[in-house]
Design an enzyme around this catalytic site. Structure first.
Site, short mmCIF file in Angstrom:
data_model
loop_
_atom_site.label_atom_id
_atom_site.label_comp_id
_atom_site.label_asym_id
_atom_site.label_seq_id
_atom_site.Cartn_x
_atom_site.Cartn_y
_atom_site.Cartn_z
N CYS A 165 -28.45 -4.36 29.54
CA CYS A 165 -27.90 -5.54 28.72
C CYS A 165 -27.93 -6.89 29.69
CB CYS A 165 -26.63 -5.36 28.22
SG CYS A 165 -26.47 -3.75 27.59
N HIS A 306 -19.57 -11.18 26.66
CA HIS A 306 -20.63 -10.17 26.56
C HIS A 306 -20.05 -9.37 25.24
CE1 HIS A 306 -23.75 -7.28 27.32
NE2 HIS A 306 -22.85 -6.10 27.42
N GLU A 317 -13.73 -6.49 29.91
CA GLU A 317 -14.23 -7.97 30.11
C GLU A 317 -12.96 -8.74 30.06
OE1 GLU A 317 -17.56 -10.76 28.40
OE2 GLU A 317 -16.86 -9.21 27.18
N LYS A 338 -22.18 -11.94 19.44
CA LYS A 338 -22.67 -10.64 19.04
C LYS A 338 -22.04 -10.38 17.70
CE LYS A 338 -23.89 -8.61 23.33
NZ LYS A 338 -23.71 -9.87 24.65
N HIS A 343 -26.29 -6.85 19.03
CA HIS A 343 -26.50 -6.97 20.48
C HIS A 343 -28.09 -6.83 20.58
CE1 HIS A 343 -26.34 -6.07 24.35
NE2 HIS A 343 -25.50 -5.16 24.59
N PHE A 404 -25.43 -1.27 30.76
CA PHE A 404 -25.66 0.16 31.34
C PHE A 404 -26.24 0.43 32.63
CE2 PHE A 404 -25.52 2.72 27.14
CZ PHE A 404 -24.37 2.14 26.65
#
Length: 418
Positions: A165, A306, A317, A338, A343, A404
């Site tokens: 990501c 994010h 976050e 998002k 995403h 990830f």
């Protein structure tokens, strides 16, 4: 150090097939998430995604035969690149004569071509001899930037970065560094992904990363920082920023949207899917970005999160922001777009950086749609701009991407000043 400015923008997303439509819909909190149409999701627990709609390279005057030979994520990248290059004021036959290159983030890359090939290969009535002839090139992540390179005749570096990501943000950072070093004057930089296939959705649903609770109400499914969130929504598309060395841009009289002032990256070195619970990895990337920019955290007015709509990400976050910004975290305008786009994985960092540019240009902070009740139990107590956007003077904005594998990247964008 050579300064890097942004002179062109391009986007293809579930909320619009160009920058204007994507930004206007995000400003209004309109979601592009709906029931999946790219395959039959009837027997899937997850039946929704942020699909790109009514997209065709015919609208970009691309030869139809070329379009037929490209994978879906390559088509998105080419479309966004054409919009961005045109927006930057380059003619098609002119940019190839610049000291230019292409750097693209691709997070997953499990394209439609890969899935079609496997289906033929595993079909007892077809088998290896019935594989589509272009399966091999369509399986390569570098196919997308290669298509852009060939379309424009650009013979500079054409690179693919894959850090989950964080790919789109890392692509912007590497592009900026290449321009600073003098290896390029212009770079087509950003990301792309097209992961809405049965296999890919299946992979992420068994990982329990996707929400399956909003099949009957797709528009409400992506709800970052909300108490009732329970997973992210897969999206697709592409976003491109034309990065250019300042003096090169000034010499040709280019419009300058903003300056890419800083970039930082880091690795959690912790877990393949989960972030560090205290957000320390992302915080390190942010601190490095501020050092790179020569700026202080309190100079930021807007942070594009994010914000995946998962408990693990949103909690970590938020703690990351508190670690980096201190008391200023409570004064920040924050939002996760998002909630509208889904995403976009490899393109996520790029389109979120693009939205930072637009926030600076228009003095407007887009909303976090679907944020009905902040998850105070997990410490989500900052100003996430719920429901509706707000007018605000934005001189500088930051955006982090947390992928990830523990990949973290942060870009800082500020208003251009001589």
């Amino acid at each position: 150090m050579r300064r890097v400015v942004i002179t062109g923008l391009g986007a293809v997303s579930s909320v619009g097939n160009n920058v204007k439509d994507s930004w206007e819909n995000v400003k209004q909190g309109k979601s592009g998430i709906d029931r999946i149409t790219l395959f039959d999701p009837t027997n899937f627990p997850v039946q929704i995604a942020g699909e790109v709609k009514d997209f065709s390279l015919d609208n970009y005057n691309v030869d139809h035969k070329l379009g037929r030979k490209l994978s879906r994520f390559a088509k998105f990248l080419l479309g966004a690149s054409i919009e961005a290059v045109t927006d930057a004021g380059f003619e098609k036959d002119d940019i190839k004569n610049q000291n230019a290159g292409i750097i693209t983030g691709i997070g997953i890359g499990l394209s439609d071509g890969v899935e079609a090939g496997y289906k033929k290969y595993l079909d007892p009535n077809a088998g290896v001899n019935r594989l589509p002839p272009l399966t091999a090139p369509l399986s390569l992540n570098n196919e997308a930037p290669a298509a852009v390179s060939m379309y424009y005749g650009i013979q500079g570096p054409s690179w693919t970065i894959s850090t989950a990501c964080a790919s789109g943000s890392d692509a912007l950072g590497l592009a900026a560094d290449m321009i600073r070093l003098g290896r390029m004057d212009v770079c087509i930089a950003g990301g792309t992904d097209a992961n809405i296939t049965g296999f890919n959705i299946g992979c992420y649903q068994v990982l329990q990363a996707l929400t399956s609770s909003f099949n009957d109400n797709p528009k409400a499914a992506s709800r970052p920082f909300d108490k009732n969130r329970n997973g992210f929504v897969m999206g697709e598309g592409s976003a491109i920023l034309i990065l250019e060395e300042l003096e090169h841009a000034k010499k040709r009289g280019a419009k300058i949207y903003a300056e890419l002032a800083g970039f930082g990256s880091s690795s959690d070195a912790y877990h393949i899917t989960a972030p560090l619970t205290d957000g320390a990895g992302g915080a390190l990337a942010m601190k490095r970005a501020f050092e790179d920019a020569g700026m202080k955290p309190e100079e930021i007015q807007y942070y594009n999160a994010h914000g995946t709509s998962t408990i693990a990400n949103d909690t970590a976050e938020t703690q990351m922001l508190k670690n980096v910004f201190g008391d200023h975290a409570y004064k920040l305008h924050i939002s996760s777009t998002k909630s509208e786009t889904g995403h976009m994985v490899g393109a996520a960092g790029a389109i979120e950086a693009l939205f930072c540019v637009k926030a600076i240009e228009e003095g407007f902070v887009p909303p976090t749609a679907n944020l009905d009740e902040p998850d105070l139990e997990h410490g989500c107590d900052l100003d996430y701009t719920p429901k509706t956007g707000v007018k605000a003077q934005v001189k500088a904005a930051a955006s982090c991407s947390l992928g990830f594998g523990g990949h973290n990247a942060c870009v800082i964008i500020k208003k251009y000043e001589e």
